[in-house]
Design an enzyme around this catalytic site. Structure first.
Site, mmCIF file in Angstrom:
data_model
loop_
_atom_site.group_PDB
_atom_site.id
_atom_site.type_symbol
_atom_site.label_atom_id
_atom_site.label_comp_id
_atom_site.label_asym_id
_atom_site.label_seq_id
_atom_site.Cartn_x
_atom_site.Cartn_y
_atom_site.Cartn_z
ATOM 1 N N SER A 9 42.649 9.428 -11.594
ATOM 2 C CA SER A 9 43.938 9.348 -12.732
ATOM 3 C C SER A 9 45.021 10.498 -12.460
ATOM 4 O O SER A 9 44.374 11.374 -12.078
ATOM 5 C CB SER A 9 43.339 9.405 -14.084
ATOM 6 O OG SER A 9 44.405 9.580 -14.887
ATOM 7 N N TYR B 187 37.685 13.869 -19.697
ATOM 8 C CA TYR B 187 38.224 12.782 -18.786
ATOM 9 C C TYR B 187 38.842 13.260 -17.612
ATOM 10 O O TYR B 187 38.929 13.127 -16.534
ATOM 11 C CB TYR B 187 39.147 12.003 -19.689
ATOM 12 C CG TYR B 187 39.786 10.799 -18.863
ATOM 13 C CD1 TYR B 187 39.006 9.682 -18.622
ATOM 14 C CD2 TYR B 187 41.261 10.892 -18.536
ATOM 15 C CE1 TYR B 187 39.797 8.399 -18.004
ATOM 16 C CE2 TYR B 187 41.760 9.907 -17.665
ATOM 17 C CZ TYR B 187 41.132 8.779 -17.473
ATOM 18 O OH TYR B 187 41.605 7.750 -16.823
#
Length: 257
Positions: free
Chosen positions: A148, A162
């Protein structure tokens, strides 16, 4: 060179394939001639997606919970029983957690690290015999890890575990790629930016007016963008791309500086 981007006849596995980016990649693979296994925790949702995707090719659903080591190993065993060779493994399953820094809980850290990092390592490890059997010097087997842009730039969110996990995915990709290159297994990653998905839907209501205009390309990611990138990384065209993370974000990281 007309077949440089062909994945026809290949066997692919996509974790977290019942929705979002995983389902987008699965459709792209199927429409281009691959046999695709998709996994997810929720059986009903998984079977519904597999039924819909079966209109485009052979799509096989396998329920899997990658939130534990036992679940990861059970999924690997189920694949080993079905396929002697696996050409493409897309480690897409992911989890996220948001909480203020002062209150961020340990279970919000452990859950995300288990799914986003640990399961990638151990699922790939368990499927090495199948990946080695599929690869050749001219066209190696492929592992694609979904990272990401949150692992590259400041996320502007309180998703601490995350963003840390996705940074770990990028480094794990480099590390494993070097160690497995001699086994005819290419490992690369994709770092998506803002795509519509279950994980980002909470942002869409408040940002659907501003998000596209804040991205240099002036739109959110689309299915063709992620599927096309995954097809490239799975085809002969990328056989010499090894250990890299391809940023797919419409220019957001470049704009961040």
């Amino acid at each position: 060179m007309k077949d440089l981007f062909s994945i026809a006849g290949k066997v692919a596995v996509i974790t977290g394939g019942s929705r979002g980016i995983g389902a987008m990649i699965a459709r792209g693979f199927l429409e281009n001639g691959a046999k695709v296994y998709i996994s997810a925790r929720k059986e009903e949702e998984l079977n519904t997606t597999a039924k819909a995707l079966s209109a485009f090719g052979e799509c096989v659903p396998l329920v899997a919970d990658l939130g534990s080591q036992a679940g990861t190993e059970a999924f690997a065993k189920a694949l080993q029983e079905r396929e002697p060779q696996i050409d493409i493994l897309v480690n897409n399953a992911g989890a996220s957690w948001g909480a203020p820094l002062d209150d961020f809980p340990e279970n919000g850290w452990d859950k995300v690290m288990q799914v986003n990092v640990k399961s990638i390592f151990f699922l790939t490890q368990k499927l090495l015999p199948q990946l080695r059997a599929a690869g050749s010097p001219e066209d190696p087997a492929r592992v694609i890890n979904i990272a990401s842009i949150n692992g590259i730039t400041y996320p502007k969110l309180t998703n601490y575990s995350y963003s840390a996990s996705k940074a770990a995915v990028i480094q794990l990709t480099r590390h494993m790629a070097v160690d497995l290159a001699g086994d005819n297994i290419n490992i690369n990653a994709i770092a998506p930016g803002f795509f519509p998905s279950k994980m980002t839907e909470y942002l869409l209501d408040e940002e659907e007016e501003t998000a596209p205009t804040s991205i240099p390309r002036q739109r959110l990611g689309q299915a063709e963008d992620i599927a096309g990138t995954a097809i490239y990384l799975s085809s002969r065209a990328s056989a010499w791309v090894c250990g890299h993370t391809l940023v797919l974000d419409g220019g957001a990281v470049a704009q961040a500086g």
